[in-house]
Design an enzyme around this catalytic site. Sequence first.
Site, PDB file in Angstrom:
ATOM      1  N   LYS A 147      50.803  54.167  29.595  1.00  0.00           N
ATOM      2  CA  LYS A 147      51.623  54.500  30.759  1.00  0.00           C
ATOM      3  C   LYS A 147      52.873  53.625  30.823  1.00  0.00           C
ATOM      4  O   LYS A 147      53.923  54.067  31.312  1.00  0.00           O
ATOM      5  CB  LYS A 147      50.804  54.359  32.043  1.00  0.00           C
ATOM      6  N   SER A 149      43.556  71.239  36.490  1.00  0.00           N
ATOM      7  CA  SER A 149      42.873  70.437  37.502  1.00  0.00           C
ATOM      8  C   SER A 149      43.766  69.299  37.973  1.00  0.00           C
ATOM      9  O   SER A 149      44.822  69.030  37.376  1.00  0.00           O
ATOM     10  CB  SER A 149      41.560  69.851  36.942  1.00  0.00           C
ATOM     11  N   SER A 186      51.717  55.612  35.789  1.00  0.00           N
ATOM     12  CA  SER A 186      50.673  55.101  36.677  1.00  0.00           C
ATOM     13  C   SER A 186      51.115  53.713  37.102  1.00  0.00           C
ATOM     14  O   SER A 186      51.857  53.035  36.385  1.00  0.00           O
ATOM     15  CB  SER A 186      49.331  55.011  35.942  1.00  0.00           C
ATOM     16  N   CYS A 220      51.510  66.248  33.279  1.00  0.00           N
ATOM     17  CA  CYS A 220      50.391  65.652  34.015  1.00  0.00           C
ATOM     18  C   CYS A 220      49.171  65.387  33.134  1.00  0.00           C
ATOM     19  O   CYS A 220      48.229  64.730  33.584  1.00  0.00           O
ATOM     20  CB  CYS A 220      49.974  66.562  35.173  1.00  0.00           C
ATOM     21  N   ASP A 255      46.949  71.876  23.246  1.00  0.00           N
ATOM     22  CA  ASP A 255      46.702  70.440  23.140  1.00  0.00           C
ATOM     23  C   ASP A 255      48.055  69.754  23.067  1.00  0.00           C
ATOM     24  O   ASP A 255      48.839  70.010  22.144  1.00  0.00           O
ATOM     25  CB  ASP A 255      45.879  70.161  21.876  1.00  0.00           C
ATOM     26  N   VAL A 256      48.355  68.873  24.028  1.00  0.00           N
ATOM     27  CA  VAL A 256      49.687  68.268  24.084  1.00  0.00           C
ATOM     28  C   VAL A 256      49.993  67.411  22.867  1.00  0.00           C
ATOM     29  O   VAL A 256      51.159  67.116  22.587  1.00  0.00           O
ATOM     30  CB  VAL A 256      49.877  67.433  25.369  1.00  0.00           C
ATOM     31  N   ASP A 296      46.712  73.516  29.302  1.00  0.00           N
ATOM     32  CA  ASP A 296      45.541  72.643  29.310  1.00  0.00           C
ATOM     33  C   ASP A 296      44.719  72.968  28.074  1.00  0.00           C
ATOM     34  O   ASP A 296      44.996  73.945  27.370  1.00  0.00           O
ATOM     35  CB  ASP A 296      44.713  72.830  30.583  1.00  0.00           C
ATOM     36  N   TYR A 351      45.139  52.203  28.516  1.00  0.00           N
ATOM     37  CA  TYR A 351      45.741  53.057  29.539  1.00  0.00           C
ATOM     38  C   TYR A 351      47.069  52.479  30.020  1.00  0.00           C
ATOM     39  O   TYR A 351      48.084  53.184  30.103  1.00  0.00           O
ATOM     40  CB  TYR A 351      44.770  53.207  30.704  1.00  0.00           C
TER      41      TYR A 351
END
Length: 250
Positions: free
Chosen positions: A160, A15, A143, A81, A54-55, A36, A156
């Site tokens: 990032k 997605s 981000s 991503c 799972d990363v 994913d 977050y």
Amino acid sequence: MQIDGIAAIVTGGASGLGAATAAALAGRGATVYALDLPSATGPEVDGVTYIGADVTDPASVEAAVAQAASGPAPLRVAVNCAGIGPSARILSKKGPHDLGLFSKVVQVNLVGTFNVLTTAAAAIAQTDELDHGARGVIINTASIAAFDGQIGQAAYAASKGGVVGLTLPAARDLSTSGIRVVTIAPGIIDTPMLATVSEEFRAALASGIPFPKRLGLPQEYAKLALSVIDQDYLNGEVIRLDGALRMAPR
């Protein structure tokens, strides 16, 4: 670097940014492996194979990279991503920020990125050299919160910011293997994370962007990723994709 005829890995590929990038790569002739969570369902796209992984789990990432590297097309690209973005203040009426939540965000966004980067790099390093010793490129996703973290974005923004800080040393470490590392730092992109908010709220978000006054599109991220792959001299850099937005505290 030529995209047609190579293999590529895209995490978070079911997605949002990942799905758009996987489709764009496949459209340019790449064999794409979209990683994913096993519960995720991605759109059917010719040239895209979905792999449940799972990363944050080394074993599942190793298996997915091995699958991508075992085909006839050489593995030369990995695009990270996958990510999560829950919000919580360091201190709120509910008490201090939950340490487990902070750890989870860092684990997925930063450790997961590093896990895929290192595992994919090991496979890309085994491919034949191209011009000037090039073998491939890894694109990470940060981000603008890494630079302009808002209230409630401590976890977050920290995760990032770690991806931003990883970019240059990773590019330097992997230079001897002919692997470039570039990070894209998106602004407000119209992904499934925004699907639940009202049109009024979306309009308010768009009004704060200098130009163009709209939300970014996942396809625009994908176009930039393709351009990064094309530009062999682009390395060790963080690129903001944000319409010149600098986020306010809230």
